[in-house]
Design an enzyme around this catalytic site. Structure first.
Site, mmCIF file in Angstrom:
data_model
loop_
_atom_site.group_PDB
_atom_site.id
_atom_site.type_symbol
_atom_site.label_atom_id
_atom_site.label_comp_id
_atom_site.label_asym_id
_atom_site.label_seq_id
_atom_site.Cartn_x
_atom_site.Cartn_y
_atom_site.Cartn_z
ATOM 1 N N THR A 86 0.812 -1.246 -0.172
ATOM 2 C CA THR A 86 -0.858 -0.077 -0.025
ATOM 3 C C THR A 86 0.845 1.038 0.284
ATOM 4 O OG1 THR A 86 0.152 0.240 2.087
ATOM 5 C CG2 THR A 86 -1.721 -1.086 1.682
ATOM 6 N N HIS A 114 -4.761 0.437 13.003
ATOM 7 C CA HIS A 114 -3.355 -0.485 12.478
ATOM 8 C C HIS A 114 -2.651 -0.396 13.847
ATOM 9 C CE1 HIS A 114 -5.013 -0.307 8.728
ATOM 10 N NE2 HIS A 114 -4.473 -2.099 8.145
ATOM 11 N N HIS A 115 -2.186 -1.587 13.153
ATOM 12 C CA HIS A 115 -0.613 -1.031 14.785
ATOM 13 C C HIS A 115 0.084 -0.360 14.599
ATOM 14 C CE1 HIS A 115 2.085 -2.557 11.762
ATOM 15 N NE2 HIS A 115 0.989 -3.656 10.518
ATOM 16 N N LYS A 174 2.622 0.770 11.611
ATOM 17 C CA LYS A 174 2.194 1.242 10.067
ATOM 18 C C LYS A 174 2.158 2.401 9.509
ATOM 19 C CE LYS A 174 -1.842 0.561 6.739
ATOM 20 N NZ LYS A 174 -1.185 0.385 5.588
HETATM 21 P P1 NAD Z 1 6.718 -5.269 6.638
HETATM 22 O O1 NAD Z 1 8.119 -4.165 7.377
HETATM 23 O O2 NAD Z 1 7.432 -6.090 8.009
HETATM 24 O O3 NAD Z 1 7.615 -6.161 5.633
HETATM 25 C C1 NAD Z 1 8.362 -5.096 4.935
HETATM 26 C C2 NAD Z 1 9.592 -6.128 3.893
HETATM 27 O O4 NAD Z 1 9.999 -5.773 2.503
HETATM 28 C C3 NAD Z 1 10.632 -6.351 4.948
HETATM 29 O O5 NAD Z 1 10.953 -7.563 5.157
HETATM 30 C C4 NAD Z 1 11.574 -5.414 4.201
HETATM 31 O O6 NAD Z 1 13.046 -5.870 4.253
HETATM 32 C C5 NAD Z 1 11.041 -5.606 2.601
HETATM 33 N N1 NAD Z 1 11.314 -5.338 2.143
HETATM 34 C C6 NAD Z 1 12.081 -3.986 1.663
HETATM 35 N N2 NAD Z 1 12.717 -3.269 0.533
HETATM 36 C C7 NAD Z 1 12.467 -4.678 -0.032
HETATM 37 C C8 NAD Z 1 13.712 -5.004 -1.177
HETATM 38 N N3 NAD Z 1 13.615 -3.388 -2.463
HETATM 39 N N4 NAD Z 1 13.273 -5.911 -1.811
HETATM 40 C C9 NAD Z 1 13.349 -7.270 -0.942
HETATM 41 N N5 NAD Z 1 11.929 -6.844 -0.006
HETATM 42 C C10 NAD Z 1 12.386 -5.562 0.536
HETATM 43 O O7 NAD Z 1 5.198 -4.714 6.478
HETATM 44 P P2 NAD Z 1 4.446 -5.411 5.961
HETATM 45 O O8 NAD Z 1 3.818 -4.765 7.771
HETATM 46 O O9 NAD Z 1 4.831 -7.006 6.075
HETATM 47 O O10 NAD Z 1 3.691 -5.070 5.656
HETATM 48 C C11 NAD Z 1 3.765 -4.304 3.972
HETATM 49 C C12 NAD Z 1 2.933 -3.822 3.160
HETATM 50 O O11 NAD Z 1 2.001 -4.526 3.241
HETATM 51 C C13 NAD Z 1 2.794 -2.711 3.831
HETATM 52 O O12 NAD Z 1 2.686 -1.881 2.398
HETATM 53 C C14 NAD Z 1 1.441 -2.591 3.929
HETATM 54 O O13 NAD Z 1 0.387 -1.920 4.326
HETATM 55 C C15 NAD Z 1 0.653 -3.775 2.794
HETATM 56 N N6 NAD Z 1 -0.249 -4.765 3.830
HETATM 57 C C16 NAD Z 1 -0.961 -5.191 2.650
HETATM 58 C C17 NAD Z 1 -2.628 -5.717 2.988
HETATM 59 C C18 NAD Z 1 -3.273 -6.194 1.835
HETATM 60 O O14 NAD Z 1 -4.394 -6.855 2.076
HETATM 61 N N7 NAD Z 1 -3.549 -5.818 1.153
HETATM 62 C C19 NAD Z 1 -1.949 -6.853 4.273
HETATM 63 C C20 NAD Z 1 -1.602 -6.275 5.330
HETATM 64 C C21 NAD Z 1 -0.185 -4.835 4.684
#
Ligand code: NAD
Length: 266
Positions: free
Chosen positions: A98, A152-153, A156
């Site tokens: 997102t 949210h947590h 975020k």
């Molecule tokens: P998070 O920070 O725990 O995880 C993101 C991961 O991506 C991290 O481990 C980070 O190191 C990795 N990352 C960052 N840049 C990278 C790159 N260039 N190459 C490889 N890996 C990379 O975050 P999260 O809570 O897991 O959320 C991630 C995203 O998903 C957010 O945008 C969140 O809003 C979204 N989200 C969407 C939904 C949905 O249903 N669409 C649900 C939950 C979360």
């Protein structure tokens, strides 16, 4: 189906690895993290709390070349760049990330000319059903003041949530208006009275809340409240796996979860 997971050490990444493991028709074929992540070199299964699966977390997206689909819940910059790489590889891309801006969305749409991309701010069945209900309620109650509330947590990083925006879009569609022209994302100070026809957003952050959303339709002397509570990240991860399975033999293009779930706009 051979599945890759990018951001495999993230909160969603770990849930995705578990969801791929649970689904009999999918196998984890590659896992990638950002270069410099302390989790590069770890076993993707162990990171997700499962027995070791033999897939080592790498830091190069070239590992996705043999995959059928890649699940991506990372950052807007990562998802945009990966869409371009996967469009060359011919690998389907499921984007849950997102916070994408209009330029990210335009670049992702361009990549979808060559591959199937499913992108949604919320991959859960419940929220996508909620969006369909909001669309209908917004149309049925044209006088109601529309407000979208989310929590949210504390970790975020984007606001309002992708889901809040998805629900705002659904309300705007129901009204036949453009969300960008009618959204009020913040209020502070002497704002004056509420402008009729706007769609308001309110953002709460704290604790470990996985995702709560309410859409309030406020009329004189009565309110309708439609809502959703996500109790576990598995609801998003299972939706992403369902989207990956759905991409098989699908023509190239940009799709949403309403396409995957068959919830067409009413
Ligand atoms: P998070 O920070 O725990 O995880 C993101 C991961 O991506 C991290 O481990 C980070 O190191 C990795 N990352 C960052 N840049 C990278 C790159 N260039 N190459 C490889 N890996 C990379 O975050 P999260 O809570 O897991 O959320 C991630 C995203 O998903 C957010 O945008 C969140 O809003 C979204 N989200 C969407 C939904 C949905 O249903 N669409 C649900 C939950 C979360």
């Amino acid at each position: 189906m051979k599945i890759g997971v990018v951001g495999a050490a993230g909160r969603m990444g770990r849930a995705l690895v578990r969801a791929v493991d649970e689904e009999a028709r999918t196998t984890l074929a590659a896992a990638v993290e950002r270069p410099g992540s302390p989790d590069v070199g770890a076993d993707a299964g162990s990171l997700a709390g499962l027995p070791a699966c033999g897939i080592t977390v790498g830091d190069d997206v070239a590992a996705f070349a043999d995959c059928d689909a890649v699940l991506d819940f990372t950052t807007p910059a990562t998802s945009t760049a990966l869409a371009a790489r996967l469009s060359v590889m011919g690998v389907a891309h499921i984007i849950g990330t997102t916070g994408c801006g209009p330029e990210d969305d335009a670049a992702i749409a361009q990549s979808a000319a060559n591959i199937v991309i499913v992108k949604s701010g919320n991959m859960s069945l419940g929220v996508n059903l909620l969006a369909a209900l909001v669309r209908r309620a917004a149309r049925a109650l044209p006088e109601a003041d529309l407000e979208v509330l989310e929590m949210h947590h504390r970790r975020k990083v984007d606001a309002p949530s992708g889901t809040a925006l998805l629900l705002g879009e659904a309300a705007a569609e129901g009204r036949g208006i453009n969300l960008g022209d009618h959204a009020v994302y913040t209020r502070e100070g002497h704002t004056g009275p509420r402008e009729a026809g706007t769609i308001g957003f309110a953002t709460l952050r704290g604790g470990t809340v996985i995702g709560e959303h309410q859409v309030i339709l406020a009329l004189n002397s009565e309110r309708v409240t439609l809502g959703h509570i996500a109790e576990d990240r598995s609801v998003f991860a299972n939706g992403a796996v369902a989207a990956a399975l759905w991409t098989k033999d699908r023509p190239a293009g940009l799709y949403g979860m309403d396409d995957v779930l068959g919830l067409t706009a009413e």
